[in-house]
Design an enzyme around this catalytic site. Sequence first.
Site, PDB file in Angstrom:
ATOM      1  N   SER A 131       0.840  -1.194   0.000  1.00  7.72           N
ATOM      2  CA  SER A 131       0.000   0.000   0.000  1.00  7.72           C
ATOM      3  C   SER A 131       0.887   1.262   0.000  1.00  7.72           C
ATOM      4  O   SER A 131       1.671   1.445  -0.915  1.00  7.72           O
ATOM      5  CB  SER A 131      -0.970  -0.052   1.183  1.00  7.72           C
ATOM      6  N   ASP A 180      -9.254  -4.362  -6.061  1.00  8.96           N
ATOM      7  CA  ASP A 180      -8.509  -3.485  -5.147  1.00  8.96           C
ATOM      8  C   ASP A 180      -8.515  -2.065  -5.712  1.00  8.96           C
ATOM      9  O   ASP A 180      -7.821  -1.777  -6.685  1.00  8.96           O
ATOM     10  CB  ASP A 180      -7.076  -3.987  -4.986  1.00  8.96           C
ATOM     11  N   HIS A 193      -8.191  -5.188  -0.842  1.00  4.54           N
ATOM     12  CA  HIS A 193      -6.922  -4.577  -0.462  1.00  4.54           C
ATOM     13  C   HIS A 193      -6.338  -5.204   0.797  1.00  4.54           C
ATOM     14  O   HIS A 193      -5.166  -4.983   1.113  1.00  4.54           O
ATOM     15  CB  HIS A 193      -7.119  -3.071  -0.246  1.00  4.54           C
TER      16      HIS A 193
END
EC number: 3.1.1.74
Length: 213
Positions: A131, A180, A193
Amino acid sequence: MRLFDLLPLLALFGNSLAFPTGVSSDIESRQFGLGSSTRNDLNDGKCGSVVVIFARGTTELGNVGSVAGPPFFTALEKKVPDLVVQGVDYTASIGGIIQLGDRAGSAKMAELVKKAVDQCPDSAIVMSGYSQGAMLVHNAAKQLGDVSSKVTASVTFGDPFQRQDVAGVENQKVFCNVGDGVCLGTFVITPAHLTYGSDANAAADFVAQAVGL
């Protein structure tokens, strides 16, 4: 994405990551077989055949978090028993998203890669992140200059910059699961995610191949 477009989503980003931070204490991570949310092997003076420099996602605890990092390390340690893992100590705050990857954290990651090159000259070095941590991988690589040629591979999970190469790194792997929103550049956290632990074995296989195991 323009900053103006990003701002309305920041609260959602932080709130959506409340789940992983809720299960990422060292005790709970061990209960789920994920290992510790903090790894400082390189800073403790260790070297191994593979050194992974890892940056966690926004609001995750420790310096490697729990969603992607620990499952990846566990899978890789089955192939590389002397694996060394060093987490990037940075704030991992929502403010870092506005910077498109925390600037201080990006510099810290580049510093750690250079330290690994100097401290462990015979090791294969892998840059990895999840991320916002994936943003740091991209940012740090651009700060390495010629040192980037010493990096054997990069592995990113839920990568907002998935369409960009990691500068100077030959072997690159991006894990972006279907659905995602972060991988689509929206910064909207969807359930997909939070599922990158399921890619741990594939990530380990990629690294093993890249380092010649």
